[in-house]
Design an enzyme around this catalytic site. Sequence first.
Site, PDB file in Angstrom:
ATOM      1  N   GLU A   1      49.715  34.698  39.597  1.00 47.81           N
ATOM      2  CA  GLU A   1      49.192  33.816  40.645  1.00 47.81           C
ATOM      3  C   GLU A   1      49.968  32.341  40.301  1.00 47.81           C
ATOM      4  O   GLU A   1      50.080  31.908  39.322  1.00 47.81           O
ATOM      5  CB  GLU A   1      47.718  33.727  40.493  1.00 47.81           C
TER       6      GLU A   1
ATOM      7  N   ASN B   1      43.263  33.357  44.852  1.00 47.42           N
ATOM      8  CA  ASN B   1      42.692  32.118  45.493  1.00 47.42           C
ATOM      9  C   ASN B   1      44.017  31.335  46.027  1.00 47.42           C
ATOM     10  O   ASN B   1      43.779  30.843  47.195  1.00 47.42           O
ATOM     11  CB  ASN B   1      41.647  31.384  44.588  1.00 47.42           C
TER      12      ASN B   1
ATOM     13  N   ASN C   1      42.576  37.558  50.068  1.00 51.07           N
ATOM     14  CA  ASN C   1      42.178  37.715  48.615  1.00 51.07           C
ATOM     15  C   ASN C   1      40.709  37.435  49.069  1.00 51.07           C
ATOM     16  O   ASN C   1      40.321  36.306  49.542  1.00 51.07           O
ATOM     17  CB  ASN C   1      42.856  36.763  47.748  1.00 51.07           C
ATOM     18  N   GLU C   2      39.864  37.890  48.337  1.00 47.96           N
ATOM     19  CA  GLU C   2      38.258  37.655  48.077  1.00 47.96           C
ATOM     20  C   GLU C   2      37.644  36.841  49.368  1.00 47.96           C
ATOM     21  O   GLU C   2      37.170  35.798  49.309  1.00 47.96           O
ATOM     22  CB  GLU C   2      38.058  36.979  46.767  1.00 47.96           C
TER      23      GLU C   2
ATOM     24  N   TYR D   1      35.153  40.481  36.269  1.00 44.65           N
ATOM     25  CA  TYR D   1      35.485  39.743  34.929  1.00 44.65           C
ATOM     26  C   TYR D   1      34.245  39.757  34.270  1.00 44.65           C
ATOM     27  O   TYR D   1      33.228  39.689  34.785  1.00 44.65           O
ATOM     28  CB  TYR D   1      36.166  38.527  35.087  1.00 44.65           C
TER      29      TYR D   1
ATOM     30  N   GLU E   1      42.052  43.015  40.375  1.00 46.31           N
ATOM     31  CA  GLU E   1      41.758  41.984  39.481  1.00 46.31           C
ATOM     32  C   GLU E   1      40.651  42.591  38.421  1.00 46.31           C
ATOM     33  O   GLU E   1      39.473  42.862  38.764  1.00 46.31           O
ATOM     34  CB  GLU E   1      41.353  40.479  40.177  1.00 46.31           C
TER      35      GLU E   1
ATOM     36  N   GLN F   1      45.208  38.031  34.139  1.00 46.80           N
ATOM     37  CA  GLN F   1      46.527  38.114  34.800  1.00 46.80           C
ATOM     38  C   GLN F   1      47.479  38.426  33.787  1.00 46.80           C
ATOM     39  O   GLN F   1      47.098  38.988  32.904  1.00 46.80           O
ATOM     40  CB  GLN F   1      46.824  36.617  35.499  1.00 46.80           C
TER      41      GLN F   1
HETATM   42  O1  AHR Z   1      42.510  35.398  38.526  1.00 44.13           O
HETATM   43  C1  AHR Z   1      41.699  34.123  38.736  1.00 44.13           C
HETATM   44  C2  AHR Z   1      41.042  34.104  40.110  1.00 44.13           C
HETATM   45  O2  AHR Z   1      39.726  34.970  40.173  1.00 44.13           O
HETATM   46  C3  AHR Z   1      41.799  34.601  41.330  1.00 44.13           C
HETATM   47  O3  AHR Z   1      42.496  33.570  41.753  1.00 44.13           O
HETATM   48  C4  AHR Z   1      40.704  35.002  42.390  1.00 44.13           C
HETATM   49  O4  AHR Z   1      41.093  36.119  43.184  1.00 44.13           O
HETATM   50  C5  AHR Z   1      39.505  35.453  41.256  1.00 44.13           C
HETATM   51  O5  AHR Z   1      38.376  34.830  41.791  1.00 44.13           O
END
Ligand code: AHR
Length: 500
Positions: A27, A72, A172-173, A244, A292, A347
């Site tokens: 990103e 994001n 994205n999201e 995450y 992700e 990432q």
């Molecule tokens: O990977 C970091 C962020 O986590 C990304 O930009 C977003 O898509 C997610 O919330």
Amino acid sequence: MRKAKIIAEKDYRIGKIDDRIYGSFIEHMGRAVYGGIYEPGHATADEEGFRNDVLEMVKELNVPVVRYPGGNFVSAYNWEDGVGPVSARPRRLELAWKSVETNAVGINEFASWAKKVGTEVVMAVNLGTRGVDAARNLVEYCNHEAGSYYSDLRKKHGVMRPHKFKTWCLGNEMDGPWQMGHKTAEEYGRLACEAARAMKVVDPDIELVACGSSNRGMPTFGKWELSTLECCYEQVDYISLHTYYANQAGDTANFLAKTLDMDRYISDVVSLCDAMGAVKKSKKKLMLSFDEWNVWYHSKGKKSDIWTMAPDLLADVYNMEDALVVGSMLITLLKHADRVKMACLAQLVNVIAPIMTETGGAVWRQTIFYPYSHASHYGRGNALLTLTESEKYDCRDFTDVPYLDAVVTEDNGEVTVFAVNRGEEEMLLECDIRGFGTYTVKEHIAMYDSDRYAVNDKNHPCRVTPKKDGNAAVEDGRCKAVLKPLSWNVIRLSCGAYEL
Ligand code: AHR
């Protein structure tokens, strides 16, 4: 010593493993691009400004796809800012991370980096502040041969052959209130449908990923998937999942159990997709893109200056315990190989990443580099239905957590057992894979450490590395191994009399 067992049969397959489950993500944020993959003044920089030391380390991971440019970031990105003469590109306020984006790297530069690494780009379009028009123009710029405004513009920018990016993310999201251009499920579903239609008219060969929920804990989880897919089920090919995990309470047993949540999350999304497929009487089975996933918490709450270029964001330093969770997340993806067809470790460099760099200096591998690399190299082919017998434990958020987390894969006569011992005691593991005939142990890689919080850093880049000292051996036709406490294991077996 704790005992555990694995039973796998060569003909009982979960499914073919799509290579793209070993994808990653870059990103435009923090030091991922600027100071990560790209640093023109660095001693190893090539003629385009890409760091060769980083490039070589990325190659080691054997990454089939890299999602780009966000995250994001993409939700307020104008792709046109990053093409054409670099000197004419605007310096912009980047809204997602409150940084300054110089646009020195854009689509064409990134595509060139990807080619050098030997990976495919998964391109994301902005469905936050922009929409159908910008998305279809971007497909034309990247994928159309010639003879139209945007394809000729690309040629004018010196890129004669189209990039032919195959997979595209529709935003994205978009369920997240933090997202620029955040939408309701209905608003997003309609936009995704119309963007998908236009993009596929420009290039019918592309595949599209619709945004699912940002994680399973979102208040709209489930309803978001159903409402979105109600609008765009037939136009898209995948739905995304993101997650995450964190160990904020310093509770190892609970942290290592988090993959039970990931497993449930995948099963839930499969059910949601199939429910919508049933409602629509569709012939299509929608696949999942877990684009992700990682451990992310060490850097949370860390302040950084705003409106600066390439600030040190999300620079998590990973420990041994984090590598176990990453290993377990990879096992979870493999257990769902029939439906998860793409996944991206988020990432790749400097930002919650397996690879870290120092500006003007060294590059090193974080602990999580190793399970990711092992799975990417040895976890190809087919995922096998893996029955496990193991004692279980209860912890804060989960009950009945097996001490053993494992999956077996096979690829042309090579069988690999990936196993995490979640317990703090040694474990005697017996693998019953008799259907494969005779076999021998090729190697047993084990990663463990007496200090679960040990990390690699610039001064100690090899403090935590895997060892080839595992003791797996074949006895009476079964493979037996003692797994160290809190360990990641890769047992590679060669089958002699192997027939498909
Ligand atoms: O990977 C970091 C962020 O986590 C990304 O930009 C977003 O898509 C997610 O919330």
